[in-house]
Motif scaffolding. Structure first.
Motif, PDB file in Angstrom:
ATOM      1  N   THR A  25       0.843  -1.186   0.000  1.00 20.91           N
ATOM      2  CA  THR A  25       0.000   0.000   0.000  1.00 20.91           C
ATOM      3  C   THR A  25       0.884   1.243   0.000  1.00 20.91           C
ATOM      4  OG1 THR A  25      -0.073  -0.037   2.410  1.00 20.91           O
ATOM      5  CG2 THR A  25      -1.868  -1.130   1.249  1.00 20.91           C
ATOM      6  N   GLY A  26       0.355   2.319  -0.575  1.00 18.76           N
ATOM      7  CA  GLY A  26       1.113   3.555  -0.615  1.00 18.76           C
ATOM      8  C   GLY A  26       2.126   3.623  -1.733  1.00 18.76           C
ATOM      9  N   THR A  27       2.033   2.718  -2.715  1.00 18.67           N
ATOM     10  CA  THR A  27       3.009   2.705  -3.809  1.00 18.67           C
ATOM     11  C   THR A  27       2.463   3.300  -5.097  1.00 18.67           C
ATOM     12  OG1 THR A  27       2.327   0.442  -4.347  1.00 18.67           O
ATOM     13  CG2 THR A  27       4.238   0.696  -2.898  1.00 18.67           C
ATOM     14  N   GLY A  28       1.231   3.795  -5.083  1.00 18.37           N
ATOM     15  CA  GLY A  28       0.702   4.470  -6.254  1.00 18.37           C
ATOM     16  C   GLY A  28      -0.158   3.618  -7.164  1.00 18.37           C
ATOM     17  N   LYS A  29      -0.618   2.470  -6.684  1.00 17.48           N
ATOM     18  CA  LYS A  29      -1.414   1.597  -7.554  1.00 17.48           C
ATOM     19  C   LYS A  29      -2.776   2.214  -7.882  1.00 17.48           C
ATOM     20  CE  LYS A  29      -2.317  -1.387  -3.524  1.00 17.48           C
ATOM     21  NZ  LYS A  29      -3.719  -1.214  -3.202  1.00 17.48           N
ATOM     22  N   THR A  30      -3.339   3.017  -6.983  1.00 20.39           N
ATOM     23  CA  THR A  30      -4.636   3.645  -7.271  1.00 20.39           C
ATOM     24  C   THR A  30      -4.540   4.542  -8.500  1.00 20.39           C
ATOM     25  OG1 THR A  30      -5.233   3.618  -4.921  1.00 20.39           O
ATOM     26  CG2 THR A  30      -6.494   5.079  -6.357  1.00 20.39           C
ATOM     27  N   ALA A  31      -3.496   5.372  -8.559  1.00 14.90           N
ATOM     28  CA  ALA A  31      -3.318   6.236  -9.724  1.00 14.90           C
ATOM     29  C   ALA A  31      -3.084   5.404 -10.974  1.00 14.90           C
ATOM     30  CB  ALA A  31      -2.144   7.189  -9.498  1.00 14.90           C
ATOM     31  N   ALA A  32      -2.393   4.272 -10.823  1.00 14.40           N
ATOM     32  CA  ALA A  32      -2.111   3.422 -11.982  1.00 14.40           C
ATOM     33  C   ALA A  32      -3.398   2.905 -12.613  1.00 14.40           C
ATOM     34  CB  ALA A  32      -1.216   2.244 -11.567  1.00 14.40           C
ATOM     35  N   PHE A  33      -4.290   2.347 -11.797  1.00 11.07           N
ATOM     36  CA  PHE A  33      -5.499   1.783 -12.418  1.00 11.07           C
ATOM     37  C   PHE A  33      -6.501   2.865 -12.824  1.00 11.07           C
ATOM     38  CE2 PHE A  33      -6.660   0.849  -7.818  1.00 11.07           C
ATOM     39  CZ  PHE A  33      -7.794   1.648  -7.721  1.00 11.07           C
ATOM     40  N   LEU A  34      -6.479   4.020 -12.160  1.00 12.78           N
ATOM     41  CA  LEU A  34      -7.362   5.103 -12.585  1.00 12.78           C
ATOM     42  C   LEU A  34      -6.942   5.668 -13.937  1.00 12.78           C
ATOM     43  CD1 LEU A  34      -7.982   7.025  -9.236  1.00 12.78           C
ATOM     44  CD2 LEU A  34      -9.732   5.934 -10.657  1.00 12.78           C
ATOM     45  N   VAL A  35      -5.650   5.898 -14.107  1.00 13.12           N
ATOM     46  CA  VAL A  35      -5.153   6.430 -15.378  1.00 13.12           C
ATOM     47  C   VAL A  35      -5.438   5.441 -16.507  1.00 13.12           C
ATOM     48  CG1 VAL A  35      -3.065   7.021 -16.670  1.00 13.12           C
ATOM     49  CG2 VAL A  35      -3.394   7.924 -14.366  1.00 13.12           C
ATOM     50  N   ALA A  36      -5.170   4.153 -16.270  1.00 11.69           N
ATOM     51  CA  ALA A  36      -5.424   3.141 -17.296  1.00 11.69           C
ATOM     52  C   ALA A  36      -6.911   3.079 -17.647  1.00 11.69           C
ATOM     53  CB  ALA A  36      -4.927   1.782 -16.817  1.00 11.69           C
ATOM     54  N   THR A  37      -7.753   3.203 -16.635  1.00  8.55           N
ATOM     55  CA  THR A  37      -9.204   3.162 -16.859  1.00  8.55           C
ATOM     56  C   THR A  37      -9.662   4.344 -17.708  1.00  8.55           C
ATOM     57  OG1 THR A  37      -9.629   1.982 -14.784  1.00  8.55           O
ATOM     58  CG2 THR A  37     -11.461   3.238 -15.718  1.00  8.55           C
ATOM     59  N   LEU A  38      -9.219   5.540 -17.341  1.00  6.34           N
ATOM     60  CA  LEU A  38      -9.644   6.746 -18.068  1.00  6.34           C
ATOM     61  C   LEU A  38      -9.210   6.691 -19.532  1.00  6.34           C
ATOM     62  CD1 LEU A  38      -8.867   9.472 -15.369  1.00  6.34           C
ATOM     63  CD2 LEU A  38     -11.077   8.462 -15.944  1.00  6.34           C
TER      64      LEU A  38
END
Length: 450
Positions: free
Chosen positions: A55-68
């Motif tokens: 956790t805290g490694t930036g995976k949320t931004a990774a899947f959000l950017v890929a999704t958008l």
């Protein structure tokens, strides 16, 4: 994010839509973290992936950017109805779902995509109305998502992207049947982009991925050591009766600190909160039966620095990203060694440093050897210097709000033995009413809207 924990891969090196790039820039992202650098090239080509990262490694931004980007490149079918979301993101806890939604709002600021978050415990009609009106990206916890799905408030037949976050936690909390129920109502794996993220890619998590995804590619990013490398660990060997004076003494000596104190049970959490409040340390308590609106309010106050100490049961150990937590105190050592890692992972996030202080008391010291075996190193031990112990008046403890069960018990000395006491009212961590079974090795957290 510390430069030490970033790669040479820049976000602007990816062929992303201008609106997405603008949102990334305004969020302050320039260079990718390892999980972002490894997962984005895969997901941006439409390939499913199963990612492992702390956790805290930036995976949320990774899947959000890929999704958008996927939704931008692949327009919605003209026959899509308003109540048919295009992307589904499932999280095990309400706090994590809210965090994902907040990040989504930031990254979609310069796009036409809409998003909504649904979770149990509050806002039932408001969330329902928002789904009926229609959103592009639906984020939520399993219980509330399935509730609305079974009522026909929305359906999943137009889903183009599905994300499962903290997949290992889904298993721990008994959500997998619910997850499978939703996945079976989405388009076939070959007709959607699937992303799964987990702290561990265990056999059962990989089985879930291969059953419901299209030949996912594994991405594993983990440090050489189990615990965050910038966490300074120490363990005090303490008697049970010294724990409260030691905690107050330590907290009084900390300057500009933001501290989470982890407790094993709700009853002890209430007790510790009462002593801290009674001795002039402004404290919030986050445990099983705190109403959802109050939980979010407490977390906001803690995040904003209005309250410097958060007393929490393991409900807060995973899925929360609270920036600038300087200290974590294990008032009780956890019985599960993995929980120790998740707890101290609340500090030293995104490359920062932090302190993890543990109390090895008469009751919980037996957990220490298993924890040290799990993390792969010895935790420095210190004896309790009497100078660290604050002088505490036993009468300085204050009690929860009038009418709470704990306060009534303290006043009349009686214990609760009401029928069904251990079974009624235990809700799932996402706030839904459906009960789930807990492992016997851990005491119940009480009332239970985790």
């Amino acid at each position: 994010m510390s430069e030490k924990h970033l790669t040479d891969t820049r976000f602007d090196s990816f062929d992303l839509a201008p609106g997405i790039q603008q949102g990334i820039a305004e969020a302050g992202f320039t260079y990718c973290t390892p999980i972002q650098a490894e997962s984005l090239p895969i997901a941006l080509t439409g390939q499913d992936l199963a990612g492992q990262a702390q956790t805290g490694t930036g995976k949320t931004a990774a899947f959000l950017v890929a999704t958008l980007q996927h939704l931008t490149v692949h327009p919605a079918d003209e026959s899509r109805r308003a109540n048919q979301p295009r992307a589904l993101m499932v999280a095990p806890t309400r706090e994590l779902a809210v965090q994902i939604h907040n990040d989504a709002v930031t990254l979609t600021k310069h796009t036409n995509f809409t998003s909504a978050v649904v979770f149990g415990g509050t806002g039932y009609e408001e969330q329902r109305r928002q789904l009926q009106e229609g959103v592009d990206i639906l984020i939520g916890t399993p219980g509330r998502l399935i509730d609305y799905l079974k009522q026909g408030v929305y359906d999943l037949r137009a889903i183009q992207v599905i994300v499962l976050d903290e997949a290992d936690r889904m298993f721990d909390l008994g959500f997998i049947k619910d997850i499978r129920f939703m996945l079976r109502r989405c388009p076939k794996p070959g007709k959607r982009l699937g992303m799964l993220f987990s702290a561990t890619l265990s056999y059962r998590v990989k089985e879930l991925a291969y059953e419901h995804m299209n030949n996912p590619q594994n991405v594993e990013v983990e440090p050489e050591q189990v615990t965050a490398e910038n966490v300074r660990e120490v363990c005090y060997m303490t008697a049970n009766e010294e724990k409260i004076p030691l905690l107050i003494g330590l907290l009084r000596n900390l300057e500009n600190a933001r501290t989470i104190v982890f407790i094993n049970t709700k009853r002890t959490a209430d007790k510790v909160w009462g002593f801290l409040q009674g001795n002039g340390i402004e404290t919030a308590v986050l445990s099983g039966d705190v109403p959802q609106k109050k939980r979010l309010s407490l977390l906001k106050k803690f995040q904003n620095g209005e309250v410097s100490v958060l007393v929490a049961t393991d409900v807060a150990a995973r899925g929360l990203h609270i920036s600038d937590v300087s200290h974590v105190v294990n008032f009780d050592l956890p019985e599960d060694a993995e929980d120790y890692v998740h707890r101290i992972g609340r500090t030293a996030r995104a490359g920062a440093s932090g302190d993890a202080i543990s109390f090895a008391c008469e009751t919980h010291a037996f957990s220490l050897p298993d924890i040290e075996t799990y993390v792969g190193h010895r935790i420095p031990l210190e004896s309790v210097d009497q100078a660290l112990l604050a002088e505490i008046d036993p009468k300085s403890r204050i009690y929860p709000e009038k009418g709470s069960r704990n306060q009534r018990h303290q006043k009349d000395g009686r214990k609760s033995h009401g029928k069904g006491h251990h079974h009624r009212g235990h809700k799932r961590p996402d706030g839904s009413g459906k009960p789930h079974h807990r492992r016997r090795s851990k005491p119940p957290e009480g009332g239970g809207t985790q």
